[in-house]
Design an enzyme around this catalytic site. Structure first.
Site, PDB file in Angstrom:
ATOM      1  N   LYS A  22       0.855  -1.209   0.000  1.00  0.00           N
ATOM      2  CA  LYS A  22       0.000   0.000   0.000  1.00  0.00           C
ATOM      3  C   LYS A  22       0.884   1.249   0.000  1.00  0.00           C
ATOM      4  CE  LYS A  22      -1.729   1.492   4.046  1.00  0.00           C
ATOM      5  NZ  LYS A  22      -1.420   2.889   4.386  1.00  0.00           N
ATOM      6  N   ASN A  23       1.893   1.265   0.871  1.00  0.00           N
ATOM      7  CA  ASN A  23       2.684   2.489   1.062  1.00  0.00           C
ATOM      8  C   ASN A  23       3.727   2.710  -0.026  1.00  0.00           C
ATOM      9  OD1 ASN A  23       1.090   3.002   3.201  1.00  0.00           O
ATOM     10  ND2 ASN A  23       2.585   2.452   4.755  1.00  0.00           N
ATOM     11  N   CYS A 118      -5.038  12.546  12.451  1.00  0.00           N
ATOM     12  CA  CYS A 118      -5.795  11.298  12.329  1.00  0.00           C
ATOM     13  C   CYS A 118      -5.709  10.631  13.702  1.00  0.00           C
ATOM     14  CB  CYS A 118      -5.220  10.417  11.227  1.00  0.00           C
ATOM     15  SG  CYS A 118      -3.702   9.636  11.714  1.00  0.00           S
ATOM     16  N   ARG A 123       0.208  14.625  12.874  1.00  0.00           N
ATOM     17  CA  ARG A 123       0.766  14.330  11.546  1.00  0.00           C
ATOM     18  C   ARG A 123       0.857  15.581  10.655  1.00  0.00           C
ATOM     19  NH1 ARG A 123      -1.451   8.674   9.618  1.00  0.00           N
ATOM     20  NH2 ARG A 123       0.498   8.690   8.447  1.00  0.00           N
ATOM     21  N   ASP A 306       4.490   0.608  12.134  1.00  0.00           N
ATOM     22  CA  ASP A 306       3.291  -0.046  11.591  1.00  0.00           C
ATOM     23  C   ASP A 306       3.163  -1.493  12.028  1.00  0.00           C
ATOM     24  OD1 ASP A 306       3.375   1.661   8.354  1.00  0.00           O
ATOM     25  OD2 ASP A 306       2.828   2.309  10.370  1.00  0.00           O
ATOM     26  N   ARG A 398      -8.635  -0.595   4.637  1.00  0.00           N
ATOM     27  CA  ARG A 398      -7.740   0.398   4.042  1.00  0.00           C
ATOM     28  C   ARG A 398      -6.394  -0.220   3.701  1.00  0.00           C
ATOM     29  NH1 ARG A 398      -7.200   5.825   7.179  1.00  0.00           N
ATOM     30  NH2 ARG A 398      -5.873   6.049   5.362  1.00  0.00           N
TER      31      ARG A 398
HETATM   32  C1  EPZ Z   1       4.158   6.945   6.380  1.00  0.00           C
HETATM   33  O1  EPZ Z   1       3.346   7.965   6.928  1.00  0.00           O
HETATM   34  C2  EPZ Z   1       3.255   5.736   6.237  1.00  0.00           C
HETATM   35  N1  EPZ Z   1       2.164   6.044   5.313  1.00  0.00           N
HETATM   36  C3  EPZ Z   1       2.704   5.354   7.609  1.00  0.00           C
HETATM   37  O2  EPZ Z   1       1.934   4.168   7.435  1.00  0.00           O
HETATM   38  C4  EPZ Z   1       3.874   5.050   8.530  1.00  0.00           C
HETATM   39  O3  EPZ Z   1       3.387   4.748   9.814  1.00  0.00           O
HETATM   40  C5  EPZ Z   1       4.803   6.268   8.604  1.00  0.00           C
HETATM   41  O4  EPZ Z   1       5.236   6.627   7.270  1.00  0.00           O
HETATM   42  C6  EPZ Z   1       6.042   6.018   9.446  1.00  0.00           C
HETATM   43  O5  EPZ Z   1       6.738   4.931   8.929  1.00  0.00           O
HETATM   44  C7  EPZ Z   1       2.422   6.050   3.990  1.00  0.00           C
HETATM   45  O6  EPZ Z   1       3.531   5.810   3.541  1.00  0.00           O
HETATM   46  C8  EPZ Z   1       1.259   6.345   3.080  1.00  0.00           C
HETATM   47  P1  EPZ Z   1       6.062  10.338   8.529  1.00  0.00           P
HETATM   48  P2  EPZ Z   1       3.901   9.485   6.984  1.00  0.00           P
HETATM   49  O7  EPZ Z   1       5.892  11.606   7.767  1.00  0.00           O
HETATM   50  O8  EPZ Z   1       4.763   9.750   5.822  1.00  0.00           O
HETATM   51  C9  EPZ Z   1       6.213  13.604  11.914  1.00  0.00           C
HETATM   52  C10 EPZ Z   1       0.104   2.735   7.750  1.00  0.00           C
HETATM   53  O9  EPZ Z   1      -0.375   2.203   8.762  1.00  0.00           O
HETATM   54  N2  EPZ Z   1       6.191  14.579  10.796  1.00  0.00           N
HETATM   55  O10 EPZ Z   1       7.256   9.501   8.263  1.00  0.00           O
HETATM   56  O11 EPZ Z   1       2.711  10.372   7.206  1.00  0.00           O
HETATM   57  C11 EPZ Z   1       4.916  12.836  12.017  1.00  0.00           C
HETATM   58  O12 EPZ Z   1       3.981  13.540  12.781  1.00  0.00           O
HETATM   59  C12 EPZ Z   1       0.544   4.191   7.787  1.00  0.00           C
HETATM   60  O13 EPZ Z   1       0.285   2.152   6.645  1.00  0.00           O
HETATM   61  C13 EPZ Z   1       6.334  15.940  11.085  1.00  0.00           C
HETATM   62  O14 EPZ Z   1       6.436  16.334  12.250  1.00  0.00           O
HETATM   63  O15 EPZ Z   1       4.766   9.449   8.293  1.00  0.00           O
HETATM   64  C14 EPZ Z   1       5.349  11.542  12.693  1.00  0.00           C
HETATM   65  O16 EPZ Z   1       5.409  11.758  14.090  1.00  0.00           O
HETATM   66  C15 EPZ Z   1       0.244   4.836   9.122  1.00  0.00           C
HETATM   67  N3  EPZ Z   1       6.330  16.833  10.062  1.00  0.00           N
HETATM   68  C16 EPZ Z   1       6.770  11.330  12.154  1.00  0.00           C
HETATM   69  O17 EPZ Z   1       7.189  12.593  11.628  1.00  0.00           O
HETATM   70  C17 EPZ Z   1       6.205  16.445   8.743  1.00  0.00           C
HETATM   71  O18 EPZ Z   1       6.224  17.308   7.841  1.00  0.00           O
HETATM   72  C18 EPZ Z   1       6.872  10.316  11.029  1.00  0.00           C
HETATM   73  O19 EPZ Z   1       5.902  10.675  10.085  1.00  0.00           O
HETATM   74  C19 EPZ Z   1       6.063  15.062   8.474  1.00  0.00           C
HETATM   75  C20 EPZ Z   1       6.063  14.154   9.515  1.00  0.00           C
END
Ligand code: EPZ
Length: 419
Positions: A22-23, A118, A123, A306, A398
């Protein structure tokens, strides 16, 4: 709303094939906006999130043909493009933000609803926006939308505060059509980021270092459509591996890339589970007691956030005490109260959950709250005595394709009850 009903106790045995990731599918589908012509993607998982991304691309003016596991996308000409990702779609899937970079790079403008938080956390997307501004974009936040414009993005050196996965992917796609050289430092190293790099290179982009913490991209003036098959979903694979372990089963999880699961494999082995490479997959076998495991979630290649909820089920039915630290998201323990209602012994203090193993858990009616929490409730139902009903399984749909059918083929007593 559908629910899933499980009668626990069955040992899972047999072979299960892992679907496309998915990701990886979500950013790769978004990348089709960069290319001229029709891109075709195979091994795309049949998931609600993928359907939402397909709907969003159509809303942006793309021609989208979505067969079972194949999706073809033709990006629109500039005059036919509709450069807005509306709230009604973005609120159902925050990964919609992945169209921001490609829209801006290809068409010079984008208006994308802010994804909002969410269940698992605020996020924010500040790192996405910081990178786009560094590339010369004008960024404005108004009425819950982010509006970006740039005559043509310029290559830049971007040092991310956090190795954000979709942040990195957005910036890679923006850089692919920018003028000049972009360096992304403290980049996310997830396999899905590396896979996006492969697709961009196939489109004609010059990308180096995708999958490492420094990614370099030389922008192109245009990119061409591609054909690509999505890599297997390491989180789905990990979920099935935990299912085999907690039911004391013997399962071949086919079509996996063991090298993407090192952290998960080592924790399963630490719990006493046998994990061996076999016939293009991983064979997971277990009998007898499970040992406790301490886990801290980390960016890849550390233990994946995850997989935290799924491993909490293993810790619940293991002996001794396990300490789990969720270091990525601020609120990713929504599965805990539901597991406790099934008899789990879990105490959460901030980011740390202390799990004491219990001899057994009992079936109950439980509520899914987010994708991986719902997976953990299904795993708990597989091993609980009696019947478990998991409500709001749209969360599960999802990220897992027909999970009840695939688990029942392994011997699980599980069915979906249509609402
Ligand atoms: C990706 O989300 C995945 N989703 C998530 O999978 C996964 O849990 C996550 O990466 C971490 O591995 C997809 O790839 C579609 P991040 P993403 O930006 O990119 C903070 C699932 O279950 N952050 O790496 O949204 C954020 O709040 C989903 O399949 C900022 O502060 O995650 C978090 O605490 C859930 N500012 C941390 O970084 C930003 O601009 C990691 O988030 C971006 C992120």
């Amino acid at each position: 709303m559908d629910k899933i009903v499980i009668r626990g106790g069955a040992r899972l045995t047999g072979t299960i094939k892992v679907a496309g990731a998915k990701n990886a599918a979500l950013p790769i589908l978004a990348s089709s906006l960069l290319a001229e012509g029709t891109s075709t993607f195979k091994n795309v998982p049949k998931l609600n999130d993928v359907s939402t991304m397909a709907k969003l691309l159509a809303r942006l003016g793309c021609e989208v043909d979505h067969a079972r596991h194949t999706v073809s996308v033709t990006a629109p000409s500039a005059k036919r493009a509709h450069l807005e990702a509306p709230y009604d779609l973005v609120k159902t899937m925050r990964a919609s933000v992945l169209v921001l970079g490609p829209l801006l790079a290809r068409y010079g403008r984008a208006r994308v609803s802010l994804p909002g938080g969410c269940a698992i956390g605020a996020r924010p997307i500040d790192q996405h926006l910081k990178g786009l501004e560094a590339m010369g974009a004008r960024v404005k936040l108004s009425h819950g939308y982010v509006e970006c414009s740039a005559k043509r993005l310029k290559g830049a050196r971007i040092v991310l505060d956090i190795p954000t996965v979709t942040g990195c992917e957005n910036l890679m796609m923006a850089a692919a059509l920018a003028k000049g050289h972009t360096i992304i430092e403290n980049a996310a190293r997830e396999p899905e980021v590396e896979e996006l790099g492969h697709v961009l290179v196939k489109m004609g982009a010059r990308v180096e270092g995708a999958g490492t913490h420094i990614i370099q991209i030389e922008g192109s003036d245009s990119l061409q459509a591609v054909e690509h098959a999505i890599l297997p979903d390491r989180i789905e694979a990990g979920t099935f591996m935990v299912a085999a372990a907690v039911t004391r089963g013997d399962v071949l999880v086919e079509n996996t890339r063991p090298e993407h699961l090192d952290a998960v494999i080592s924790k399963l082995r630490a719990a006493g589970v046998s994990v061996t490479s076999e016939k293009g997959g991983l064979r997971v076998r277990h009998s007898g007691a499970l040992a406790p495991v301490d886990i801290t979630t980390q960016p890849y290649p550390g233990f994946p956030t995850d997989m935290q909820a799924q491993m909490m089920v293993l810790a619940t039915v293991a002996g001794g005490q396990s300490v789990i630290k969720e270091a990525i998201f601020e609120n990713r323990y929504m599965h805990v109260p539901e597991l406790v209602r099934m008899g789990a012994d879990i105490h959460v203090d901030g980011r740390v959950a202390v799990v004491r193993g219990v001899p057994k858990i009992s079936g109950a009616t439980v509520m899914a709250t987010d994708l991986r929490a719902s997976a953990s409730l299904v795993l708990a139902g597989l091993v609980a005595s009696g019947e478990t009903e998991v409500l709001r399984v749209y969360h599960l749909d999802r990220g897992y394709e027909k999970i009840e059918r695939r688990l029942s083929k392994l011997g699980a007593n599980i069915k979906r009850v249509k609402a």
